[in-house]
Design a protein around this motif. Structure first.
Motif, PDB file in Angstrom:
ATOM      1  N   GLN A 326       0.825  -1.209   0.000  1.00 38.35           N
ATOM      2  CA  GLN A 326       0.000   0.000   0.000  1.00 38.35           C
ATOM      3  C   GLN A 326       0.856   1.255   0.000  1.00 38.35           C
ATOM      4  OE1 GLN A 326      -3.341   0.102  -0.469  1.00 38.35           O
ATOM      5  NE2 GLN A 326      -2.874   2.256  -0.729  1.00 38.35           N
ATOM      6  N   LYS A 327       1.976   1.226   0.770  1.00 40.04           N
ATOM      7  CA  LYS A 327       2.885   2.381   0.776  1.00 40.04           C
ATOM      8  C   LYS A 327       3.460   2.613  -0.617  1.00 40.04           C
ATOM      9  CE  LYS A 327       4.326   2.085   5.623  1.00 40.04           C
ATOM     10  NZ  LYS A 327       5.421   1.764   6.555  1.00 40.04           N
ATOM     11  N   THR A 330       0.734   4.053  -2.872  1.00 40.11           N
ATOM     12  CA  THR A 330       0.495   5.461  -2.519  1.00 40.11           C
ATOM     13  C   THR A 330       1.620   6.342  -3.053  1.00 40.11           C
ATOM     14  OG1 THR A 330      -0.700   4.801  -0.514  1.00 40.11           O
ATOM     15  CG2 THR A 330       0.153   7.062  -0.613  1.00 40.11           C
ATOM     16  N   ASP A 333       1.210   6.684  -6.813  1.00 38.11           N
ATOM     17  CA  ASP A 333       0.123   7.605  -7.164  1.00 38.11           C
ATOM     18  C   ASP A 333       0.545   9.063  -6.961  1.00 38.11           C
ATOM     19  OD1 ASP A 333      -1.539   5.539  -7.842  1.00 38.11           O
ATOM     20  OD2 ASP A 333      -2.528   5.434  -5.884  1.00 38.11           O
ATOM     21  N   GLN A 334       1.268   9.313  -5.860  1.00 42.36           N
ATOM     22  CA  GLN A 334       1.731  10.678  -5.606  1.00 42.36           C
ATOM     23  C   GLN A 334       2.706  11.143  -6.677  1.00 42.36           C
ATOM     24  OE1 GLN A 334       3.337  10.365  -1.652  1.00 42.36           O
ATOM     25  NE2 GLN A 334       1.360  10.669  -0.650  1.00 42.36           N
TER      26      GLN A 334
END
Length: 591
Positions: A326-327, A330, A333-334
């Protein structure tokens, strides 16, 4: 211990209520902030037997864990105290003081077993504190909890058909048996014995197969099996008479010297021989992992069962690696939101940006992943990133199509107005119409930033306007049949060329996708080859070291042999010199 963790006093970790066990969120928060490996020492025993006093000494404090001076039990549940390990740099010593067993005020006696089992599950050194001597009652009490091994073994408890015993129960802690107010003489068969020998003799099996012997041997077999590393300490009474009730306020000078010596040896052993809390597979436990174990075990006990260690490790691996995935997602995506402005001019531009962000996301995953030995979670991440790429490509297509449609409406709006006003309804009108179309198409193509669907959307727009062109053509009476035929052929050629361009654009996009897939495959092959070369280089380095050691050993042996030979030669020379002297002496006497 991590520098940000400061526990000036113990804190309740697990509270024992009449309904169920409850974890203290503040204590869990402290554990979650400890990044160092942990050494966990837990103590269990009957209530009012001085467990808390021992734990305060391990913490290096006179006060901390509650030490009662009456017959009423003080410690409830499990209390935690995290302090720097005195002999293991960069390690945290986690001390767990447990609720006394056998408290007459306790409503539900099954809590004794639950607290006992939690102490074994969480600790790397387990201190069993009993009074006076090792008797059958103390052995049976320890055995009652080790009988839970069907729930603690390292196999997967989800498989009901698996009945084989585990080869070893490596996750069990070392056992330290402490005997308080010991009054017996340490001897057997007239010979002095050590406290460790006393423990081994107490756990020694009897010969025989009858039911009585088997009943005697069963708890001892169980204890020996699950605690292969054992140590025993005997303690004299710390003080006499009324001073016992004021034990934690007494200085060493006021205590029994033998007790002070026993206490010093106990603490020294714990600090010297303590080991890092480790799970099956060699997984070292830090604060967050210990927090996860506490939550897993308490939830399982409250639900009526204890978990297998293997399932616990699997849960830990799944939890940490899912969080790492998940990290990474994320982070990806950033990065993409910061670097990508849709639509991109070409598909390759988007793929290059994706590849860069993908590599950074994989780096984030590898930094936070945990024992992903078969790369299951990395493959899951790669699959998610691939889906992200496909989704981005689709969004890129949609963004380009929307932008191009809006642009076409803006550029061709004057032409549509001219058609509606009948500007081209005259001889030669169709030719003028086509010229105007060419001007506007050129204007459209010169606009930057349209994205990958520029020609696709243009062609769809032109196809939609084809009936308008045909209508103008039909009304253009001034054109000769030949001119009309030429114009029609020209229009068809342009349409075919546009279609060719569209198909070519689709083909190029497909080739780019395939090239990207091939690049990924080649990158994986290169990684595999790099790992193989690294492994072979390591093997060659090991062989070189071994050969160098062998050569050094041979040189040392040769040097020793040469030294011995020189010494022998010197002895023989000395003997020959002595012999010559004797001959000369004898000759002188004869003369």
């Amino acid at each position: 211990m991590a520098p940000e963790i400061h526990m000036s006093e113990p804190m309740c970790l697990i509270r024992n209520t009449e309904e169920h066990l409850m974890t203290n969120q503040e204590a869990l928060r402290i554990l979650s902030a400890i990044t160092q490996p942990v050494v966990v020492v837990a103590i269990v025993g009957l209530y009012r037997t001085g467990k808390s006093y021992l734990m305060n000494k391990l913490a290096g404090k006179e006060r901390g864990f509650s030490v009662g001076s009456t017959v009423q039990s003080h410690t409830k549940g499990i209390w935690m105290w995290c302090v720097p390990h005195p002999q293991k740099p960069d390690h945290t010593l986690v001390l767990l003081d447990t609720e006394g067993l056998g408290d007459v005020e306790k409503v539900d006696e099954k809590n004794d077993t639950q607290i006992f089992a939690l102490a074994i599950l969480l600790s790397s050194i387990f201190v069993y504190n009993t009074m006076n001597k090792i008797d059958q009652g103390a052995i049976d009490l320890l055995h009652n909890v080790t009988e839970l091994t069907d729930l603690l073994r390292t196999r997967n408890s989800s498989d009901p058909n698996q009945t084989e015993e585990p080869a070893e129960v490596s996750f069990f802690p070392d056992l330290v048996w402490t005997l308080r107010d010991f009054f017996l003489g340490l001897e057997a068969n007239g010979q002095a014995i050590s406290s460790d020998e006393y423990l081994e003799n107490s756990l020694k099996l009897k010969e025989g197969t009858d039911e009585r012997t088997q009943t005697f041997n069963l708890p001892r077999l169980c204890i020996q099996k699950f605690f292969p590393v054992k140590k025993c300490f005997v303690f004299d009474s710390p003080a006499r008479g009324s001073k016992l009730s004021q034990l934690q306020t007494l200085s060493d000078d006021e205590l029994n010297p033998d007790f002070v010596q026993d206490l010093s040896e106990f603490c020294s052993h714990i600090f010297t021989h303590s080991k890092t809390k480790t799970l099956p597979g060699g997984i070292q436990v830090n604060g967050p992992r210990l927090e996860s174990l506490v939550l897993t075990y308490v939830d399982a006990i409250n639900s009526g069962a204890l978990p297998s260690m293997e399932n616990t490790v699997v849960t830990l691996v799944r939890r940490e690696n899912s969080a790492a995935v998940q990290k990474a997602i994320t982070h990806y995506d950033q990065l993409m939101s910061q670097r990508v402005q849709l639509p991109t001019e070409t598909l390759q531009e988007l793929l290059d940006l994706h590849r860069t962000c993908e590599q950074e996301a994989l780096g984030i995953f590898r930094k936070h992943s945990f024992k992903d030995d078969d790369q299951y979670f990395q493959k899951e991440l790669e699959s998610l990133l691939s889906a992200k790429q496909d989704e981005l490509c689709k969004k890129n297509v949609d963004a380009s199509a929307d932008l191009c449609s809006t642009l076409l409406q803006s550029i061709f709006k004057p032409l549509e107005q001219e058609v509606a006003q009948g500007v081209y309804a005259k001889p030669g009108g169709h030719s003028l119409f086509l010229q105007r179309m060419e001007q506007l198409k050129s204007q459209y193509r010169q606009r930057p930033g349209k994205g990958t669907q520029a020609e696709e959307v243009l062609q769809k727009y032109l196809n939609a306007k084809e009936p308008v062109s045909n209508t103008i053509l039909q009304t253009d009476q001034a054109l000769t049949a030949k001119e009309r035929q030429r114009k029609e052929e020209q229009a068809r050629a342009e349409a075919a060329l546009a279609e060719t361009r569209r198909l070519e654009a689709l083909r190029l996009q497909e080739e780019q996708r395939r090239a990207e897939q091939q690049r990924r495959h080649q990158e994986q092959l290169r990684q595999i080859e790099a790992e193989r070369v690294k492994f072979e280089e390591e093997q060659r380095r090991i062989r070189r070291i071994q050969e160098q050691k062998a050569q050094e050993e041979a040189a040392r042996i040769k040097a020793e042999q040469e030294a011995q030979l020189r010494a022998l030669q010197q002895q023989m020379e000395a003997m020959r010199e002595l012999s010559h002297r004797r001959h000369r002496h004898n000759d002188c006497i004869i003369s």
